[in-house]
Design an enzyme around this catalytic site. Structure first.
Site, PDB file in Angstrom:
ATOM      1  N   HIS A  86     -13.017   3.752   4.453  1.00  0.00           N
ATOM      2  CA  HIS A  86     -11.727   4.749   3.628  1.00  0.00           C
ATOM      3  C   HIS A  86     -12.565   5.540   3.180  1.00  0.00           C
ATOM      4  O   HIS A  86     -13.632   6.012   3.320  1.00  0.00           O
ATOM      5  CB  HIS A  86     -11.167   3.567   2.671  1.00  0.00           C
ATOM      6  CG  HIS A  86      -9.441   2.882   2.641  1.00  0.00           C
ATOM      7  ND1 HIS A  86     -10.215   1.148   2.645  1.00  0.00           N
ATOM      8  CD2 HIS A  86      -8.662   3.485   3.552  1.00  0.00           C
ATOM      9  CE1 HIS A  86      -8.595   0.832   3.331  1.00  0.00           C
ATOM     10  NE2 HIS A  86      -7.413   1.631   4.063  1.00  0.00           N
ATOM     11  N   LYS A 138       2.549  -4.898   6.093  1.00  0.00           N
ATOM     12  CA  LYS A 138       3.134  -5.236   5.020  1.00  0.00           C
ATOM     13  C   LYS A 138       5.063  -4.863   4.555  1.00  0.00           C
ATOM     14  O   LYS A 138       5.358  -5.164   3.530  1.00  0.00           O
ATOM     15  CB  LYS A 138       2.394  -4.250   3.546  1.00  0.00           C
ATOM     16  CG  LYS A 138       0.805  -4.061   4.390  1.00  0.00           C
ATOM     17  CD  LYS A 138       0.578  -5.434   3.138  1.00  0.00           C
ATOM     18  CE  LYS A 138      -1.029  -5.684   3.272  1.00  0.00           C
ATOM     19  NZ  LYS A 138      -1.596  -6.901   3.005  1.00  0.00           N
ATOM     20  N   TYR A 163      -0.478  -1.679  10.390  1.00  0.00           N
ATOM     21  CA  TYR A 163      -0.409  -1.934   9.157  1.00  0.00           C
ATOM     22  C   TYR A 163       0.627  -1.705   8.458  1.00  0.00           C
ATOM     23  O   TYR A 163       1.037  -2.811   7.917  1.00  0.00           O
ATOM     24  CB  TYR A 163      -1.602  -1.073   8.641  1.00  0.00           C
ATOM     25  CG  TYR A 163      -2.433  -1.966   7.142  1.00  0.00           C
ATOM     26  CD1 TYR A 163      -2.724  -2.927   6.779  1.00  0.00           C
ATOM     27  CD2 TYR A 163      -1.159  -0.736   6.381  1.00  0.00           C
ATOM     28  CE1 TYR A 163      -3.470  -2.839   5.404  1.00  0.00           C
ATOM     29  CE2 TYR A 163      -2.114  -1.094   4.824  1.00  0.00           C
ATOM     30  CZ  TYR A 163      -2.541  -2.446   4.400  1.00  0.00           C
ATOM     31  OH  TYR A 163      -2.575  -2.797   3.033  1.00  0.00           O
ATOM     32  N   SER A 204       0.834  -0.839  -0.200  1.00  0.00           N
ATOM     33  CA  SER A 204       0.026   0.356  -0.112  1.00  0.00           C
ATOM     34  C   SER A 204       1.056   1.608   0.121  1.00  0.00           C
ATOM     35  O   SER A 204       2.010   1.630   0.456  1.00  0.00           O
ATOM     36  CB  SER A 204      -0.888   0.233   1.059  1.00  0.00           C
ATOM     37  OG  SER A 204      -1.540   0.987   1.908  1.00  0.00           O
ATOM     38  N   SER A 205       0.523   2.270  -0.360  1.00  0.00           N
ATOM     39  CA  SER A 205       1.146   3.914  -0.621  1.00  0.00           C
ATOM     40  C   SER A 205       1.321   4.446   0.968  1.00  0.00           C
ATOM     41  O   SER A 205       1.729   5.060   0.655  1.00  0.00           O
ATOM     42  CB  SER A 205       0.306   4.827  -1.745  1.00  0.00           C
ATOM     43  OG  SER A 205      -0.975   5.073  -0.923  1.00  0.00           O
ATOM     44  N   CYS A 206      -0.114   3.505   1.977  1.00  0.00           N
ATOM     45  CA  CYS A 206       0.879   4.190   3.296  1.00  0.00           C
ATOM     46  C   CYS A 206       1.886   3.668   3.851  1.00  0.00           C
ATOM     47  O   CYS A 206       1.903   3.835   5.314  1.00  0.00           O
ATOM     48  CB  CYS A 206      -0.932   3.953   3.822  1.00  0.00           C
ATOM     49  SG  CYS A 206      -1.360   2.332   4.253  1.00  0.00           S
TER      50      CYS A 206
END
Length: 309
Positions: A175, A136, A132, A103-105
């Site tokens: 989201h 990842k 999270y 994910s970009s986060c």
């Protein structure tokens, strides 16, 4: 045809359904599973019994700022369990091809913009979603380690913020796109004078329609063999405030937006550097307003629960 048996791990989710739709005319056998992927023995046995050629790892525990803030232990444990079971289970029976979704986060909170794949783990994470992100990041390292030690083709991809059919509309755990769409639609049908938006509205985000992601994932499975992660996004950004105004326009809501600055903003910007995938020949096709129009049409066509869970 290579990779004829494809397992979509997480086929009931937004991304999994989009991949299934993308592959429906590709003469592939799509495998799905309905057990708890946190269960190691069941996961290992299912992989051994079915032995797919390619796995799209879309299964994960995901949510917005509220969910990440309130369930940090669940986010790190569930995601580590799911990815450990799938990656190692595939290795044990010689499944050679995995597309692992990050994910970009997971980039540092104050990362240079746009965020390049080399920037991973170069700074402090955004605290609201650190558990999270840590899970990842471990998944990416795991894929790279199996590639180096065993010659696997386990590819890690980093999608931007997504929206589209079968998103989660839970009022607290969703989201941004789904939360705003549901809230603004509700205000319209109930003649609400205003809609409250969490945060200042200033953060910048890149929003991509999930069908574009599905197309990119299939493209990557056929055209990318590198051990390094690869970003997937539009390369375009918009503020949360302007994104909310665009949704108002799509829905036809004419009330005002109120920004609740007592709620956290998250990272100030999260624009991905998409030069790597662009140079391979892939670019998104669905522009923001077109995607939001399709998203809203789907939302209106669902039952009264609107996918809330």
């Amino acid at each position: 045809m290579a990779n004829k048996r494809i397992w979509i791990a997480g086929h009931n989710g937004m991304v999994g359904r989009a991949i299934d739709h993308r592959l429906k005319n590709d003469n592939r056998e799509i495998l799905t599973s309905d057990f708890d992927l946190r269960d190691q023995s069941k996961t290992y046995q299912w992989i051994k019994d079915n032995k797919p050629d390619l796995v799209f790892m879309t299964a994960a525990k995901v949510g917005g700022i509220h969910a990440n803030n309130n369930y940090p232990a669940d986010f790190i444990f569930d995601n580590l369990s799911i990815q450990n079971n799938i990656i190692h289970g595939c290795h044990l029976v010689d499944v050679n091809n995995i597309i692992f979704l990050g994910s970009s986060c997971i980039y540092p909170k104050h990362c240079a913009q746009p965020m390049n794949e080399n920037d991973l783990m170069s700074g402090v994470l955004e605290p609201t979603n650190a558990p999270y992100a840590m899970a990842k990041l471990a998944g990416i390292e795991m894929c790279q380690s199996y590639n180096r030690q065993y010659g696997r083709n386990y590819i890690s991809v980093l999608p931007t913020n997504l929206y589209g059919s079968y998103d989660n509309f839970h009022p607290q755990n969703s989201h941004v796109p789904a939360a705003l769409l549901h809230r603004i639609h509700d205000a319209k049908i109930n003649n609400g004078p205003n809609v409250t938006i969490w945060g200042s509205g200033a953060p910048m985000r890149d929003f991509m329609y999930v069908d574009d992601l599905a197309d990119a994932l299939v493209f990557i499975s056929q055209n990318y063999k590198d051990n390094d992660p690869i970003n997937i996004g539009t390369g375009e950004e918009i503020s949360i405030a302007d994104f909310a105004k665009t949704i108002c326009s799509v829905i036809g809501y004419e009330g005002s937006l109120v920004f609740d600055t007592s709620q956290p903003d998250g990272a100030p910007r999260k624009l991905l550097d998409c030069s790597k995938i662009h140079n391979l020949g892939w670019k998104h096709k669905i522009e923001l307003e077109d995607g939001l129009n399709d998203f809203y049409k789907w939302y209106q066509s669902t039952d009264t629960l609107k996918g809330i869970k």
